[in-house]
Design a protein around this motif. Structure first.
Motif, PDB file in Angstrom:
ATOM      1  N   LEU A  39      14.707   7.742   4.651  1.00 55.95           N
ATOM      2  CA  LEU A  39      15.205   9.018   4.145  1.00 55.95           C
ATOM      3  C   LEU A  39      15.406  10.035   5.269  1.00 55.95           C
ATOM      4  N   GLU A  40      14.513  10.037   6.254  1.00 52.16           N
ATOM      5  CA  GLU A  40      14.686  10.951   7.386  1.00 52.16           C
ATOM      6  C   GLU A  40      15.961  10.625   8.165  1.00 52.16           C
ATOM      7  N   THR A  41      16.216   9.343   8.337  1.00 53.64           N
ATOM      8  CA  THR A  41      17.449   8.919   9.010  1.00 53.64           C
ATOM      9  C   THR A  41      18.663   9.351   8.189  1.00 53.64           C
ATOM     10  N   MET A  42      18.600   9.158   6.887  1.00 54.35           N
ATOM     11  CA  MET A  42      19.691   9.566   6.015  1.00 54.35           C
ATOM     12  C   MET A  42      19.888  11.089   6.079  1.00 54.35           C
ATOM     13  N   PHE A  43      18.797  11.841   6.117  1.00 54.94           N
ATOM     14  CA  PHE A  43      18.872  13.302   6.188  1.00 54.94           C
ATOM     15  C   PHE A  43      19.642  13.751   7.434  1.00 54.94           C
ATOM     16  N   ARG A  44      19.356  13.092   8.556  1.00 56.02           N
ATOM     17  CA  ARG A  44      20.015  13.455   9.824  1.00 56.02           C
ATOM     18  C   ARG A  44      21.458  12.961   9.896  1.00 56.02           C
ATOM     19  N   GLU A  45      21.679  11.733   9.461  1.00 57.69           N
ATOM     20  CA  GLU A  45      22.981  11.102   9.668  1.00 57.69           C
ATOM     21  C   GLU A  45      23.971  11.270   8.526  1.00 57.69           C
ATOM     22  N   ASP A  46      23.476  11.442   7.312  1.00 55.98           N
ATOM     23  CA  ASP A  46      24.359  11.558   6.147  1.00 55.98           C
ATOM     24  C   ASP A  46      23.731  12.503   5.119  1.00 55.98           C
ATOM     25  N   ARG A  86       8.844   9.280  -4.635  1.00 56.63           N
ATOM     26  CA  ARG A  86      10.084   9.400  -3.853  1.00 56.63           C
ATOM     27  C   ARG A  86      10.576  10.841  -3.836  1.00 56.63           C
ATOM     28  N   LYS A  87      10.473  11.513  -4.964  1.00 59.39           N
ATOM     29  CA  LYS A  87      10.872  12.921  -5.032  1.00 59.39           C
ATOM     30  C   LYS A  87      10.041  13.756  -4.060  1.00 59.39           C
ATOM     31  N   GLN A  88       8.750  13.464  -4.003  1.00 61.65           N
ATOM     32  CA  GLN A  88       7.884  14.209  -3.084  1.00 61.65           C
ATOM     33  C   GLN A  88       8.276  13.951  -1.635  1.00 61.65           C
ATOM     34  N   LEU A  89       8.703  12.744  -1.324  1.00 60.90           N
ATOM     35  CA  LEU A  89       9.192  12.456   0.026  1.00 60.90           C
ATOM     36  C   LEU A  89      10.421  13.305   0.353  1.00 60.90           C
ATOM     37  N   HIS A  96       0.848  -1.195   0.000  1.00 55.55           N
ATOM     38  CA  HIS A  96       0.000   0.000   0.000  1.00 55.55           C
ATOM     39  C   HIS A  96       0.883   1.244   0.000  1.00 55.55           C
ATOM     40  N   PRO A  97       0.544   2.247  -0.803  1.00 60.76           N
ATOM     41  CA  PRO A  97       1.400   3.439  -0.904  1.00 60.76           C
ATOM     42  C   PRO A  97       1.690   4.127   0.434  1.00 60.76           C
ATOM     43  N   LEU A  98       0.727   4.181   1.325  1.00 61.99           N
ATOM     44  CA  LEU A  98       0.955   4.846   2.608  1.00 61.99           C
ATOM     45  C   LEU A  98       2.009   4.126   3.437  1.00 61.99           C
ATOM     46  N   ILE A  99       1.932   2.829   3.485  1.00 57.13           N
ATOM     47  CA  ILE A  99       2.891   2.053   4.275  1.00 57.13           C
ATOM     48  C   ILE A  99       4.235   1.997   3.577  1.00 57.13           C
ATOM     49  N   ARG A 100       4.214   1.790   2.268  1.00 60.36           N
ATOM     50  CA  ARG A 100       5.462   1.747   1.505  1.00 60.36           C
ATOM     51  C   ARG A 100       6.196   3.078   1.634  1.00 60.36           C
ATOM     52  N   ASN A 101       5.467   4.183   1.492  1.00 54.05           N
ATOM     53  CA  ASN A 101       6.089   5.504   1.609  1.00 54.05           C
ATOM     54  C   ASN A 101       6.529   5.791   3.028  1.00 54.05           C
ATOM     55  N   TYR A 102       5.792   5.288   4.010  1.00 50.63           N
ATOM     56  CA  TYR A 102       6.194   5.508   5.398  1.00 50.63           C
ATOM     57  C   TYR A 102       7.531   4.841   5.667  1.00 50.63           C
ATOM     58  N   SER A 103       7.684   3.622   5.194  1.00 50.82           N
ATOM     59  CA  SER A 103       8.934   2.900   5.375  1.00 50.82           C
ATOM     60  C   SER A 103      10.074   3.639   4.689  1.00 50.82           C
ATOM     61  N   GLU A 104       9.851   4.072   3.464  1.00 53.37           N
ATOM     62  CA  GLU A 104      10.859   4.815   2.720  1.00 53.37           C
ATOM     63  C   GLU A 104      11.137   6.152   3.407  1.00 53.37           C
TER      64      GLU A 104
END
Length: 125
Positions: free
Chosen positions: A59-66, A111-114, A47-55
């Motif tokens: 990405l949020e972790t990557m934003f903070r850490e790298d 993904r771009k929107q995320l 489902h797009p909501l769950i798939r995007n949540y996982s992604e």
């Protein structure tokens, strides 16, 4: 879905029928996700909501850490959107290729929107 269904009964349009079908598909995916969670304790991530949540979490972790890698990935995603948009305009591509291109374009647009949402969220906008 109920609102659209009521309108379709009186004045059906292609756009409303399409929207109702897409909502129905998402609704069925939602039930499958919940069923899988209930049976196995894990989501299917279809489902797009769950798939995007996982992604989004990745990405949020990557934003903070790298942040450099985050920006590189964002750039790659933007290029992928351009690439698949160009592929869809190419008259030489077969209908099968165009269908795959359309799916890939949708995936990369999501993904771009995320990336955009995460950037805005962390800039206080």
């Amino acid at each position: 879905m109920l609102e659209i269904d009521a309108v379709i009964d009186n004045k059906p349009t292609k756009a409303l029928v399409k929207e109702l079908a897409e909502l129905r598909i998402r609704n069925l995916l939602c039930f499958r996700e919940l069923e899988a969670l209930n049976e196995n304790g894990k989501f299917l991530y279809k489902h797009p909501l769950i798939r995007n949540y996982s992604e989004r979490v990745k990405l949020e972790t990557m934003f903070r850490e790298d942040p450099d890698r985050f920006l590189d990935e964002f750039g790659n995603t933007r290029e992928n959107v351009k690439r698949y948009t160009s592929f869809l305009k190419n008259k030489k591509r077969s209908p099968e290729q165009k269908e795959k291109d359309r799916q890939n374009l949708d995936k990369h647009k999501d993904r771009k929107q995320l990336f955009i949402d995460i950037t805005k969220q962390n800039n206080g906008n």
